[in-house]
Design a protein around this motif. Structure first.
Motif, PDB file in Angstrom:
ATOM      1  N   SER A  92      45.813  38.174  82.188  1.00  0.00           N
ATOM      2  CA  SER A  92      44.494  37.861  81.953  1.00  0.00           C
ATOM      3  C   SER A  92      43.788  38.982  81.177  1.00  0.00           C
ATOM      4  CB  SER A  92      43.493  37.491  82.793  1.00  0.00           C
ATOM      5  OG  SER A  92      43.764  38.667  83.969  1.00  0.00           O
ATOM      6  N   GLN A  93      44.721  40.232  81.327  1.00  0.00           N
ATOM      7  CA  GLN A  93      44.156  41.330  80.440  1.00  0.00           C
ATOM      8  C   GLN A  93      45.683  41.999  79.944  1.00  0.00           C
ATOM      9  OE1 GLN A  93      42.111  43.489  83.945  1.00  0.00           O
ATOM     10  NE2 GLN A  93      40.280  43.058  82.750  1.00  0.00           N
ATOM     11  N   ARG A 144      43.975  49.662  80.759  1.00  0.00           N
ATOM     12  CA  ARG A 144      43.628  48.548  80.308  1.00  0.00           C
ATOM     13  C   ARG A 144      43.020  48.762  78.866  1.00  0.00           C
ATOM     14  NH1 ARG A 144      39.687  45.101  78.861  1.00  0.00           N
ATOM     15  NH2 ARG A 144      38.153  46.994  78.823  1.00  0.00           N
ATOM     16  N   ARG A 181      42.476  45.596  76.672  1.00  0.00           N
ATOM     17  CA  ARG A 181      41.669  44.838  76.302  1.00  0.00           C
ATOM     18  C   ARG A 181      41.594  43.371  77.065  1.00  0.00           C
ATOM     19  NH1 ARG A 181      43.005  40.432  73.089  1.00  0.00           N
ATOM     20  NH2 ARG A 181      44.953  40.487  71.884  1.00  0.00           N
ATOM     21  N   ASN A 182      40.795  42.655  77.392  1.00  0.00           N
ATOM     22  CA  ASN A 182      40.627  41.472  77.656  1.00  0.00           C
ATOM     23  C   ASN A 182      41.382  40.335  76.823  1.00  0.00           C
ATOM     24  OD1 ASN A 182      39.164  42.034  80.245  1.00  0.00           O
ATOM     25  ND2 ASN A 182      37.135  41.533  79.112  1.00  0.00           N
ATOM     26  N   ASP A 218      41.441  36.551  75.090  1.00  0.00           N
ATOM     27  CA  ASP A 218      40.554  35.437  75.193  1.00  0.00           C
ATOM     28  C   ASP A 218      41.304  34.317  75.516  1.00  0.00           C
ATOM     29  OD1 ASP A 218      42.238  34.214  73.016  1.00  0.00           O
ATOM     30  OD2 ASP A 218      41.369  35.105  71.621  1.00  0.00           O
ATOM     31  N   GLY A 270      46.503  42.311  84.655  1.00  0.00           N
ATOM     32  CA  GLY A 270      45.080  42.300  84.741  1.00  0.00           C
ATOM     33  C   GLY A 270      44.360  41.679  85.908  1.00  0.00           C
ATOM     34  N   ASN A 323      37.496  39.442  83.610  1.00  0.00           N
ATOM     35  CA  ASN A 323      37.420  38.817  82.422  1.00  0.00           C
ATOM     36  C   ASN A 323      36.941  37.398  82.795  1.00  0.00           C
ATOM     37  OD1 ASN A 323      38.161  38.145  79.665  1.00  0.00           O
ATOM     38  ND2 ASN A 323      40.262  37.704  80.026  1.00  0.00           N
ATOM     39  N   TYR A 324      35.784  37.406  83.406  1.00  0.00           N
ATOM     40  CA  TYR A 324      35.354  36.071  84.032  1.00  0.00           C
ATOM     41  C   TYR A 324      35.032  35.066  83.128  1.00  0.00           C
ATOM     42  CZ  TYR A 324      32.626  33.432  86.989  1.00  0.00           C
ATOM     43  OH  TYR A 324      32.364  32.398  87.991  1.00  0.00           O
ATOM     44  N   ASN A 375      36.218  34.683  79.818  1.00  0.00           N
ATOM     45  CA  ASN A 375      37.590  33.822  79.236  1.00  0.00           C
ATOM     46  C   ASN A 375      38.255  33.458  80.024  1.00  0.00           C
ATOM     47  OD1 ASN A 375      36.946  34.752  76.586  1.00  0.00           O
ATOM     48  ND2 ASN A 375      37.574  36.863  77.114  1.00  0.00           N
TER      49      ASN A 375
END
Length: 353
Positions: free
Chosen positions: A117-118, A135, A137-138, A140, A172, A177-178, A180
């Motif tokens: 997820s990340q 980290r 980025r998240n 999408d 992740g 990253n709620y 997405n």
């Protein structure tokens, strides 16, 4: 730069077609190609006219991921390194389950996709390889969706079977990253998408209490797993720094709230580390904590990483630990590691080749 067409909602897509003097039903056709048929290019959208496809290609792109590298374990597990549109890499795993333990539930033909997820992770759990990465980025929603599509394709090509389960247990922290993550679940479960049952999906968290409560408010239909690994704050602080701001008491309250809102049984994930959290006293503390909500416990084999010195507990200690919990009426599943020889097992994903 062209716009990523998968960032548009169905309504936005319909509006764009109207502004470009295109028939409205074309938007529905494109939406179906993107999310139900998983098209990788506009050229694949064969029920659209050539001028319409050229118009789409002029304004948009489909930023689908590609398989950068694929490895197959001796046990049949397949790990993929996925290249994202910006060059970043994440990993996903196809796990064809084998029923090797009396406590291991589920059919032998289970095909599970473990997705990330990340890019990297910010939580720095001491036993997890991803926790030693920054980290970046998240992901999408479409990038998470693409992992599922790619791993499902691998299941069909290698095992002549479709995916039966999806776990958000890769790189992740999903609840950081709620938006997405929930959107990706919607794409995967929607009749306009892949049409998979949300009960076949499990989202795992290291314990973000605020977002666990949000899951309850949103009345999600998928399963929730908490990576616990210690049932007292002193020990959990040592291996999971997130516990300092999300203590067991706070987490317990959040889980109670989640269950009250959703009625969904919680899964507790617990790695048994040798001479750290594997005593009967630890088992007693775990049992007391899990009594807060209807739950089951997955005992997970530890998978060594170069960055940490933890060791897996011995089989006799594991049996005593699991046996104690079972004597208290707890449902216990022992999860044997899959893909350890290719660094594809739980806690080993770190973008290594």
């Amino acid at each position: 730069m062209k716009q990523d067409i998968r960032k548009l909602t169905a309504v936005q897509l319909k509006d764009w077609f109207a502004k470009n003097n295109q028939q409205g039903f074309r938007a529905k056709q494109v939406h179906e190609w993107l999310w139900k048929k998983s098209a990788l290019s506009f050229e694949q959208m064969t029920n659209l006219s050539l001028p319409t496809r050229e118009l789409l290609n002029e304004h948009f792109e489909i930023r689908s991921l590609t398989v950068d590298q694929q490895q197959r374990s001796n046990d049949g597990t397949i790990k993929s390194s996925f290249r994202l549109f910006d060059g970043n890499l994440v990993e996903g795993v196809l796990i064809p389950a084998l029923r090797t333990d009396a406590r291991d539930d589920g059919p032998s033909d289970r095909m599970t996709a473990c997705v990330s997820s990340q890019v990297g992770c910010s939580l720095t759990c001491k036993f997890c390889a991803t926790g030693y990465m920054d980290r970046k980025r998240n992901l999408d929603a479409a990038e998470i969706y693409d992992q599922v599509v790619a791993i499902d394709r691998q299941a069909k090509e290698n095992y002549d079977a479709s995916l039966t389960n999806i776990v958000y247990m890769g790189m992740g922290e999903p609840l950081l990253n709620y938006k997405n993550v929930l959107e990706s679940v919607d794409r995967i479960t929607s009749p306009d998408g892949l049409g998979m049952s949300p009960k076949r999906i499990t989202v795992s968290t290291a314990g973000i209490a605020k977002m666990i409560r949000q899951l309850g408010d949103d009345e999600v239909k998928f399963n929730l797993a908490l990576s616990l690994h210690a049932a007292n704050d002193l020990k959990r602080d040592q291996i999971m720094p997130i516990n300092e701001s999300n203590t067991l008491e706070v987490l317990g309250d959040a889980l109670t709230y989640f269950y009250k809102k959703t009625g969904t049984r919680v899964t507790f994930e617990y790695i048994l580390f040798y001479n750290f959290n594997d005593t009967l006293q630890d088992a007693l503390e775990l049992w007391k904590f899990t009594k807060r909500v209807p739950a089951k416990i997955n005992i997970i084999e530890y998978n060594p990483i170069a960055e940490a010195s933890f060791k897996n507990t011995d089989p006799q200690t594991l049996d005593k630990f699991a046996g104690f919990l079972e004597s208290k009426g707890v449902t216990v599943n022992v999860r044997r590691s899959r893909g350890k020889d290719i660094d594809a097992a739980c806690g080993q994903l770190a973008g290594k080749k």
